[in-house]
Enzyme design. Structure first.
Site, short mmCIF file in Angstrom:
data_model
loop_
_atom_site.label_atom_id
_atom_site.label_comp_id
_atom_site.label_asym_id
_atom_site.label_seq_id
_atom_site.Cartn_x
_atom_site.Cartn_y
_atom_site.Cartn_z
N GLU A 153 -1.56 -35.75 -78.24
CA GLU A 153 -0.97 -34.58 -77.56
C GLU A 153 -0.69 -33.42 -78.53
OE1 GLU A 153 2.41 -35.74 -75.19
OE2 GLU A 153 1.09 -36.39 -73.57
N GLU A 309 -2.91 -41.10 -70.00
CA GLU A 309 -1.54 -41.57 -69.89
C GLU A 309 -0.95 -41.14 -68.56
OE1 GLU A 309 1.29 -40.43 -72.85
OE2 GLU A 309 -0.16 -40.63 -74.47
#
Ligand code: GLA
Length: 706
Positions: A153, A309
Site C-alpha cells: 500500500e 485485501e
C-alpha cells in the site's frame, strides 16, 4: 509481462495475508492444515517481515522462510511473496535516522508504526532494493512462488516528505520537467507576489508558509510525490524482472486514492491488485465498492484484477468497527468477481493477538474453528471453487467515465471559488445514478481516444490541456456523446486559466460560455427546472424531437436541486435543456446540449448531487443505453462477464434486506436460461434472491447467439 490468467494458479484465487512471524512454528502446521480445509490456494507472506529476514546490518535469516515456503508448498498452497520493504527495521532507522519522513511543519516522524521512510531517501531505497534482490535470488525458483508483492500500500501512511533529501529530489524532478529556471518561473507564474527564482537551488518543497502557497508549485509537488513513490516501486520491480523473470509482479493499490496516479502506476504492474474495505455500517457501501472495482478493471484495459485485501468482518481502524452480518462478506466477495476480479484475498489469515490490529477480523478468528467467521471462510472457499471457470472472463463497460489525476489534484487546490468542489463528491452521484440504472462503466484516462463508447462522462475536467480537448472534440465529431460537468475547461497543465472565457478549449464543442461562477452557500440549494425536456428524455419543448428518442409525451415539470455550485452561462449554439428556477440565475440556462458533428456535447453547469440521474437519463436515452437486464428490482446489481468461448456469466447480487424476484430476460426480451453455479440448479425465466443473496448464472454460448 501480461497474461489473462493472473498467476499460474488455476481457477479463482482465495486466501489472505499470512503473518507467520507472529506465531511459533508449531502453529504453522495447524495453519496449513486449515488452509487446505478452507480451499485456500494463495497466501501473501512476508509483508512485514523485514526485521525477521534481516535481523541486523550484517546478516540474513532465511531459514524460517525456507521452512515456511516448503511447508505451504507441500500443502498445495501457492505464495504471493512480499518484498517486505514497507516497514524498515529499527537497526536501519537508527543507523540512518535521516530516512524517517518529515512533515510540512518540519516534524520528523518516529519509528514505532510502519511506513516510516522518506520516499526520496537514498539509504532507504538502497536497503529496500538490496532486500528485494536477496529475496528474489533466494526464492525465484521456489515452486511455491506464484506472485511477487512489492512493498505494501504505497501512500497509505506516508505520501510526502519535506526533508532535505526530498527537497533535492524535487529540484531534480523540476529540472527534468521544466529544463530551465526561466521556464519554471513561467509555469509557476512567479511574477505573482514576487515569487521569482534565480536558480533551482532556491526552490524548496511547499512547506507550511504564512499564507497561500503557489498553486502550480503545489500541483508539481503532487505530481512529484506520486512519481517519487513510483520510483521506489520501479526500483524493486526492475530487480524482480531481472532476477525472477516470468513470475508476475504486483503491488496492492488502495482503490481510488488521490495521492497516486494509478494510470501511470498500472503501466508498471503485471497485474492490478486492490485493497478494499467497504464499511458494513454504510448501506450504500456497495455502490462505492463497485466504483472502485470498475477502476481496478479499467486500469489494465479490462483485464482481470485481484482483490488483494478485504476484511472478513470488522476492521480495527474506524472509530466504530461494525462487523459484517451473515452473508454480507460472501455477497461483497462475489461483487468483486462480478466486476472483473479473478480472486479474493483477505487481511488476514489468522487474527493477531498483539499489535495495533489485534481487533481486526481474520479468516481464522481468535475463537478458532468454532467461530462463525471460520464457517464463513470455509463456505466461501467452497463456493469459489464452484466458480473457478469464470477466471479469465471479462466485462466491458457500456459507457466510459473520464478520470484524470492531474485534474483531480488541480481541482482541489485552495483559493478556488468554492472549496466544496471535490472530485469524489462530484463523481460519486454520477456513478451512483448509473449504478442504479444498471449501466456498467469503464474508467478511461485523458490520454487515449475514448473510442468505442457511445457515451463519455466527465463529471469534472477543471484542468484540461488542449490535446485532451482535441481528443474529446474528435470523439464527439465522430458521433460520440460527451457529458461534461461544471467548472471544467478552466486551467491548462500549469494551472493557468485558459484565455478567452471558460470552458476554454471546450467552448466551441459545448457551445456555451461561462460568464461567472456562482457557488451556492452551504445549507442552501437552487432549483433547476427540467421544463425544457419531455419526460421520455427527448428534446426541449417546442423543438423537433430527437430522432433517437420517442416522441409526444408531456414536458417534465420536475424540479431538481443544485447544491454548492452553479454558473451564469450563455449559449453559443447549444440548446437549453434545463434552467435555473430560483435565486439570482432564475431563468438562465443550467443544462445544455450542443449538436456537434455526428455527436452531441452536453454541459451541466451545476452540482446536482443525488438529482443528477434525472439529467443523465437524457444522454443515456440518446445513446440507446439501458440496463443489461431490464426491470431489476431496487438494490439488485447485475453484471455479465464474457468468456472467450462465448459463455456468459451473469452475476445477480441482492444488496437489500428484502427478498427479490428477478426476471431473466434481456432488453430484447430473450430468455436467459442457465445454471446457477453456486447451487448447480438450472434456472427458469425468473429467480428469487434472498436478502443479501446472490446467483451466478452460466449462460451457454449457443443461447447467446439465439
Ligand atoms: C491495509 C494493510 C494491511 C492491514 C489492513 C487492515 O490494507 O495493507 O496491512 O493494515 O489495511 O485493514
Amino acid at each position: 509481462m501480461t497474461m489473462d490468467r493472473l498467476t499460474r494458479v488455476p481457477g479463482l484465487l482465495y486466501g489472505g495475508d499470512w503473518n507467520p512471524e507472529q506465531w511459533p512454528e508449531q502453529v504453522w502446521a495447524e495453519d496449513v492444515k486449515l488452509m487446505a480445509e478452507a480451499g485456500v490456494n494463495l497466501v501473501t507472506v512476508g509483508v512485514f517481515s523485514w526485521a525477521r529476514i534481516q535481523p541486523d546490518a550484517h546478516g540474513w535469516d532465511f531459514g524460517w522462510l525456507d521452512r515456511l515456503l516448503d511447508l505451504v508448498h507441500r500443502h498445495g498452497v501457492a505464495v504471493d511473496l512480499a518484498t517486505a520493504t514497507a516497514s524498515p527495521p529499527a537497526w536501519l532507522v537508527r543507523a540512518h535516522p535521516e530516512l524517517l519522513p518529515v512533515t510540512a511543519d518540519g516534524i520528523r516522524l518516529e519509528f514505532g508504526s510502519r511506513q516510516h521512510y522518506c520516499p526520496s531517501s537514498p539509504a532507504y531505497r538502497e536497503a529496500a532494493v538490496r532486500l528485494t534482490r536477496a529475496l528474489a535470488e533466494r526464492y525465484r525458483h521456489h515452486p511455491a512462488l506464484a506472485l511477487w508483492h512489492i512493498h505494501n500500500e504505497y501512500g497509505d501512511h506516508v505520501q510526502e516528505c519535506f526533508c532535505p533529501a526530498s527537497a533535492a529530489d524535487f529540484r531534480r524532478w523540476l529540472r527534468e520537467r521544466h529544463g530551465t529556471v526561466e521556464e519554471l518561473n513561467r509555469s509557476w507564474g512567479t511574477a505573482f507576489w514576487s515569487q521569482h527564482y534565480n536558480s533551482f537551488e532556491q526552490i524548496e518543497p511547499p512547506r507550511t508558509a504564512p499564507g497561500p502557497v503557489n498553486p502550480t508549485q503545489l500541483l508539481d509537488w503532487r505530481r512529484f510525490c506520486s512519481d517519487a513513490l513510483l520510483a521506489l516501486h520501479r526500483a524493486e520491480k526492475a530487480v524482480l524482472d531481472e532476477v525472477s523473470p516470468g513470475v508476475p509482479v504486483t503491488t496492492n493499490f488502495m482503490s481510488m486514492l488521490k495521492a497516486l496516479d494509478y494510470w501511470e502506476w498500472s503501466r508498471h504492474e503485471d497485474l492490478v491488485s486492490d485493497d478494499a474495505y467497504p464499511d458494513p455500517a454504510d448501506p450504500r457501501a456497495h455502490v462505492n465498492a463497485a466504483l472502485n472495482y470498475d477502476l481496478m478493471r479499467s486500469l489494465k484495459g479490462g483485464r482481470p484484477w485481484l482483490l488483494m485485501e478485504q476484511a472478513p468482518s470488522a476492521v480495527s481502524w474506524r472509530p466504530v468497527n461494525v462487523p459484517k452480518p451473515p452473508d454480507l462478506h460472501r455477497l461483497w466477495s462475489l461483487q468483486a468477481l462480478a466486476r472483473g476480479a479473478d480472486g479474493v484475498l483477505h487481511f488476514q489469515w489468522r487474527a493477531s493477538v498483539a499489535g495495533a490490529e489485534k481487533f481486526h477480523s481474520a479468516m481464522l478468528p481468535h475463537r478458532g474453528t468454532a467461530a462463525r467467521g471460520w464457517q464463513q471462510t470455509v463456505r466461501l472457499g467452497a463456493e469459489l471453487r464452484r466458480l473457478g471457470e469464470i477466471a479469465g472472463s471479462r466485462l466491458r463497460g457500456q459507457a466510459a467515465v473520464l478520470l484524470d489525476w492531474d485534474s483531480w489534484w488541480a481541482l482541489e487546490l485552495d483559493d478556488h471559488p468554492s472549496a466544496r468542489m471535490r472530485w469524489l463528491d462530484l463523481l460519486r452521484p454520477w456513478y451512483a445514478a448509473l449504478h442504479e440504472r444498471g449501466i456498467t462503466v469503464d474508467f478511461v484516462p485523458p490520454t487515449v481516444e475514448p473510442e468505442g463508447y457511445p457515451l463519455l462522462l466527465a463529471p469534472n475536467l477543471y484542468l484540461l490541456d488542449t490535446a485532451t480537448a482535441d481528443r474529446l472534440t474528435r470523439y464527439v465529431r465522430a458521433g460520440g456523446r460527451l457529458v461534461c460537468g461544471p467548472f471544467s475547461g478552466i486551467a491548462d497543465r500549469h494551472d493557468h486559466i485558459h484565455p478567452g472565457g471558460h470552458p476554454g478549449p471546450l467552448r466551441e464543442l459545448l457551445g456555451i460560455v461561462v460568464d461567472e461562477h456562482w457557488p451556492i452557500p452551504d445549507g442552501t440549494t437552487t432549483t433547476v427546472r427540467l421544463d425544457g425536456i419531455k419526460a421520455d428524455g427527448t428534446g426541449p419543448t417546442g423543438t423537433e424531437p430527437d430522432a433517437a428518442g420517442p416522441t409526444g409525451t408531456e414536458p417534465d415539470r420536475t424540479e431538481l436541486h443544485a447544491e454548492h455550485w452553479s454558473e451564469w452561462i450563455e449559449t453559443e449554439g447549444a440548446e437549453t435543456l434545463a434552467r435555473y428556477g430560483s435565486g439570482a440565475l432564475t431563468g438562465r440556462p443550467a443544462v445544455t446540449r450542443h449538436r456537434y458533428g455526428a455527436g452531441s456535447a452536453w454541459y451541466l453547469s451545476c452540482h446536482l448531487g443525488a438529482d443528477v440521474g434525472r439529467v443523465l437519463d437524457l444522454p443515456l436515452a440518446e445513446a440507446g443505453l439501458s440496463a443489461e437486464l431490464p426491470g431489476l428490482p431496487p438494490g439488485v446489481e447485475a453484471t455479465r462477464r464474457h468468456a472467450a468461448d462465448g459463455t456468459d456469466y451473469l452475476f445477480l447480487l441482492n444488496h437489500g434486506p428484502a427478498e427479490r424476484r428477478v426476471r431473466l430476460r434481456t432488453p430484447g426480451t430473450a430468455l436467459l436460461t442457465g445454471t446457477d453455479l453456486l447451487t448447480g440448479t438450472p434456472t427458469g425465466d425468473a429467480l428469487t434472491l434472498a436478502p443479501l443473496g446472490a446467483a451466478v448464472l452460466r449462460i451457454p454460448a449457443a443461447q447467446e447467439r439465439a
